[in-house]
Design a protein around this motif. Structure first.
Motif, short mmCIF file in Angstrom:
data_model
loop_
_atom_site.label_atom_id
_atom_site.label_comp_id
_atom_site.label_asym_id
_atom_site.label_seq_id
_atom_site.Cartn_x
_atom_site.Cartn_y
_atom_site.Cartn_z
N ALA A 9 -2.32 -35.34 -1.98
CA ALA A 9 -3.92 -35.25 -1.95
C ALA A 9 -4.29 -33.60 -2.07
O ALA A 9 -5.30 -33.39 -2.95
N GLY A 66 -6.60 -32.43 -5.28
CA GLY A 66 -7.85 -31.92 -5.01
C GLY A 66 -9.15 -32.95 -4.69
O GLY A 66 -9.50 -32.73 -3.68
N ASP A 103 -17.37 -29.84 2.78
CA ASP A 103 -18.48 -28.93 2.58
C ASP A 103 -18.53 -28.02 3.49
O ASP A 103 -19.03 -26.77 2.97
N PRO A 148 -11.45 -27.49 -1.04
CA PRO A 148 -11.31 -28.78 -1.84
C PRO A 148 -10.97 -29.80 -0.75
O PRO A 148 -10.32 -29.90 0.25
N TYR A 149 -11.46 -31.23 -1.04
CA TYR A 149 -11.18 -32.64 -0.22
C TYR A 149 -9.86 -32.66 -0.05
O TYR A 149 -9.44 -32.83 1.18
N GLY A 150 -8.89 -32.67 -1.25
CA GLY A 150 -7.66 -33.09 -0.97
C GLY A 150 -6.86 -32.10 0.21
O GLY A 150 -5.97 -32.45 0.87
N PHE A 151 -7.50 -30.47 0.11
CA PHE A 151 -6.98 -29.73 1.26
C PHE A 151 -7.27 -30.23 2.47
O PHE A 151 -6.30 -30.05 3.55
#
Lengths: 213, 192
Positions: A25, A29, B161, B166-169
């Protein structure tokens, strides 16, 4: 709970699976789908669900619509010269940095509307959902918000919420005129729905050759 | 067919509620099997002798998070249609404090109190009654407290946000926190 070898083994397997999925994930990203749904986008373009009219945008800005973000995709120098009230500068090259957000509605504009339309496709590809653009760009704003023309024909005049259009225009410092004063621009759309942002097109004012994108 | 199913299948309210009952039963069953219907097990969380609650809840968070991320990536789940609760800083802090006091006193939280009540424990029934009474009292006085209730709204904020990453992070960071947390929990439990 006794920790049997089987339990330890299954826990380790789950931990490893979580670590792998989490690591992938981080590499990937974004949770947006890997492929763009082209047919869905094409359908939206065909049904004209992708853009709003300048007068509707003006009404939304005036009403301080919650979550509204107006983006100007022209170059920074052009933005500094003139931009719509409450607009933010988002030059086209930087479009990939805009993160989709749950509660926001983006309205994108450019000088003539072409770059805004392209930005719409790019933003939808990034995963944004509530995106619209100004089909005629700043030129449409100038024509229809700053200098709207009220038709003389009483039938046409009755079908449109002209008082609201006049109010919105005056709010932004526009100068509404009647068709008698401007004989070259005789009429306009047949109906407009401010809440849904829909207009049906019957007549459009004649356009000069457009400059700018 | 894509998720959320309630949108894509255009499920009626009745069907949605029926499915909700099914999900609720499954949730209660899982909690009971994990032993979280027993107040003594829950209170061990506060005495740092039994951190089962932490492990169960955090592993559920990780499962849901990884599931949501990868299902969205595969195009099965439409993340933008999933409801994300909004943030009201001060009201939620106050509510959280109240919740914490209640949890420590009753040694049961809303979900586990229902599980305890369902398995015939009287403290569970008492906690459910108290919870419903609290909800009712808030409803009666909602007009008077609406100033506090609606204050400091921050809209919908997610971790990616808020931290600008990043979301995956964030997904990876939470997985790491969970695994480290589980290790630490085991270590804490084993201390005499």
């Amino acid at each position: 709970m006794d920790r049997t070898p089987a339990l330890i083994h299954s826990r380790r397997a789950l931990a490893a699976a979580a670590l792998i999925l989490g690591g992938l994930a981080a590499i990937v990203g974004s949770p947006r789908p890997a492929r763009i749904d082209v047919s869905a986008l094409a359908r939206e373009i065909a049904t004209e669900a992708d853009h709003v009219d300048a007068i509707v945008l003006a009404d939304w800005i005036r009403a301080r619509r919650p979550g509204l973000r107006v983006l100007d995709v022209r170059a920074r120098v052009e933005f500094d010269e003139f931009h719509l009230p409450t607009a933010e500068s988002a030059p086209l090259e930087t479009i990939a940095t805009l993160h989709p957000s749950f509660a926001e509605t983006f309205v994108v504009y450019s000088a003539g509307g072409a770059h805004a339309a392209q930005a719409w496709v790019l933003l939808r590809a990034l995963g944004h959902r509530n995106v619209f653009f100004l089909a005629g760009g700043l030129e449409e704003w100038m024509a229809e918000v700053m200098t709207p023309v009220i038709p003389d024909d009483p039938d046409l005049a009755a079908t449109m919420p002209w008082s609201r259009i006049i109010d919105v225009s005056l709010y932004f410092g526009g100068t509404p005129t009647t068709a008698a004063e401007d004989p070259h621009r005789t009429g306009w759309r047949r109906s407009i729905d401010f809440e849904a942002g829909r207009t049906s097109r019957e007549q459009r004012p004649a356009r000069r050759w457009r400059r700018g994108c | 067919m894509s998720a959320p199913l309630v949108d894509s299948l255009a499920l009626s309210t009745t069907t949605s509620l029926a499915i909700a009952v099914g999900i609720g039963v499954a949730f209660g069953w899982t909690l009971e099997r994990a032993g979280l219907g027993n107040a003594r097990k829950l209170v061990g969380q506060f005495h740092l002798t039994d951190l089962t609650v932490f492990k169960v809840m955090f592993s559920a968070v990780v499962t849901a998070m990884l599931g949501a991320f990868w299902l969205s990536r595969l195009g099965v789940l439409d993340l933008e249609r999933v409801y994300v609760p909004e943030t009201w800083l001060i009201p939620q802090l106050v509510g959280g404090l109240l919740f914490g006091v209640g949890f420590a006193l009753a040694a049961l939280c809303p979900g586990t109190s229902c599980v305890a009540a369902a398995t015939g424990r009287f403290d569970g029934l008492a906690t459910v009654a108290g919870m419903l009474a609290g909800v009712w009292i808030t409803g009666v006085f909602i007009g008077a407290i609406s100033g506090l209730y609606d204050s400091t709204s921050r809209g919908t904020v997610t971790l990616p946000d808020a931290f600008g990453v990043p979301y995956g992070f964030v997904v990876f960071a939470v997985v790491l926190m969970a695994l480290v947390g589980f290790r630490a929990a085991e270590w804490i439990e084993r201390r005499p």
